[in-house]
Design an enzyme around this catalytic site. Sequence first.
Site, PDB file in Angstrom:
ATOM      1  N   SER A  52       0.861  -1.185   0.000  1.00 16.20           N
ATOM      2  CA  SER A  52       0.000   0.000   0.000  1.00 16.20           C
ATOM      3  C   SER A  52       0.898   1.235   0.000  1.00 16.20           C
ATOM      4  O   SER A  52       1.918   1.294  -0.687  1.00 16.20           O
ATOM      5  CB  SER A  52      -0.926  -0.032   1.218  1.00 16.20           C
ATOM      6  OG  SER A  52      -1.779   1.085   1.209  1.00 16.20           O
ATOM      7  N   SER A  53       0.570   2.226   0.811  1.00 12.99           N
ATOM      8  CA  SER A  53       1.410   3.432   0.908  1.00 12.99           C
ATOM      9  C   SER A  53       1.122   4.141   2.228  1.00 12.99           C
ATOM     10  O   SER A  53      -0.019   4.142   2.717  1.00 12.99           O
ATOM     11  CB  SER A  53       1.097   4.381  -0.245  1.00 12.99           C
ATOM     12  OG  SER A  53       1.713   5.638  -0.004  1.00 12.99           O
ATOM     13  N   TYR A  99      -5.163   8.930  -4.712  1.00 19.61           N
ATOM     14  CA  TYR A  99      -4.198   7.825  -4.571  1.00 19.61           C
ATOM     15  C   TYR A  99      -4.389   7.136  -3.215  1.00 19.61           C
ATOM     16  O   TYR A  99      -4.461   5.894  -3.131  1.00 19.61           O
ATOM     17  CB  TYR A  99      -2.795   8.412  -4.729  1.00 19.61           C
ATOM     18  CG  TYR A  99      -1.635   7.500  -4.476  1.00 19.61           C
ATOM     19  CD1 TYR A  99      -1.478   6.295  -5.142  1.00 19.61           C
ATOM     20  CD2 TYR A  99      -0.630   7.882  -3.577  1.00 19.61           C
ATOM     21  CE1 TYR A  99      -0.379   5.483  -4.915  1.00 19.61           C
ATOM     22  CE2 TYR A  99       0.479   7.083  -3.352  1.00 19.61           C
ATOM     23  CZ  TYR A  99       0.595   5.880  -4.012  1.00 19.61           C
ATOM     24  OH  TYR A  99       1.694   5.088  -3.777  1.00 19.61           O
ATOM     25  N   LYS A 156      -5.622   3.235  -2.433  1.00 18.54           N
ATOM     26  CA  LYS A 156      -4.818   2.319  -1.619  1.00 18.54           C
ATOM     27  C   LYS A 156      -5.585   1.872  -0.372  1.00 18.54           C
ATOM     28  O   LYS A 156      -5.487   0.710   0.052  1.00 18.54           O
ATOM     29  CB  LYS A 156      -3.515   3.008  -1.194  1.00 18.54           C
ATOM     30  CG  LYS A 156      -2.499   3.186  -2.305  1.00 18.54           C
ATOM     31  CD  LYS A 156      -1.892   1.861  -2.707  1.00 18.54           C
ATOM     32  CE  LYS A 156      -0.616   2.049  -3.520  1.00 18.54           C
ATOM     33  NZ  LYS A 156      -0.054   0.759  -3.963  1.00 18.54           N
TER      34      LYS A 156
END
Length: 255
Positions: A149-150, A163, A167
């Site tokens: 993921s982030s 974004y 995610k």
Amino acid sequence: MTDAGSAARTRPLNEQVALVTGSSRGIGRAIAERLATQVAAVVVNYHSNADDAAQVVKTIQAAGADAVAVRADIGDVAQVRGLFDSAHEHFGGLDIIVHNAATASFGPLAEATDDDFDLIFTANARATFLVLREAATRVREAGRIVFVSSGVTATHRPGTGLYAAGKAAGEQLVRVLARELGSRAITVNSVLPGATRTEALATSGDPTMIEQVAALTPLGRIGEPADLADIVGFLVSHDARWVTGQSLHAGGGLF
Ligand SMILES: NC(=O)c1ccc[n+]([C@@H]2O[C@H](COP(=O)([O-])OP(=O)(O)OC[C@H]3O[C@@H](n4cnc5c(N)ncnc54)[C@H](OP(=O)(O)O)[C@@H]3O)[C@@H](O)[C@H]2O)c1
């Protein structure tokens, strides 16, 4: 004393097969090459850089593992199925699936277009759904599923809205899938990288960003692909058998 995790793990790690989406470059490449030191074979997925993917395959083979490069757009259902079919055809099945490929795009929500939404959600939320759905039926007993993921899902920084939302959808699917696959001793986890030195970061716009993030990070630098690869190497190992449904923050303490 019994060890349910050991009993369920029917195949030794060095006989296992791994698939890493988006492993022609960056973090995915580092993960594929790291896993090659642990498992028997790695499927190297890429989208457009066939030469880079072929180079990764060569590096893995030189290290003594088997590997194949498979082109597939992970936003496309037929291509995702084809990717898993290829893994089966080449190596007879899958024990480890690392979903790493993604597309990032940044900007204020007020300026985001409908097309931006469709692009980012196709490349992130939809792609993660397609890969996890396929993984859920194809991964062998006691296997491992990891979603890259982030840290943007934890930091909520301006400009990361689409974004991060794409995610975050993936992380939610991971939490639920962990509960759905637990009875087969399969673990499903997310890893959240902070800023990490890859081509994607270099082309993301603000050249001062790396220094700013490093200054704010308790460990005093940005991440390297190998930092993430080592974490994934742990999560797919037998030692991580008791960790599932988690979002592992891997940003040097920044979030
Ligand atoms: N770098 C960072 O600072 C950072 C921070 C937080 C999270 N992340 C996450 O870490 C992961 C890897 O990032 P990265 O920086 O290593 O990215 P990267 O250097 O841009 O590499 C992206 C990889 O994904 C592949 N890919 C892109 N779109 C694809 C598609 N539709 N189908 C199949 N493969 C596709 C690319 O293949 P081709 O080479 O064929 O194009 C490439 O192998 C991503 O999930 C990203 O969101 C990165």
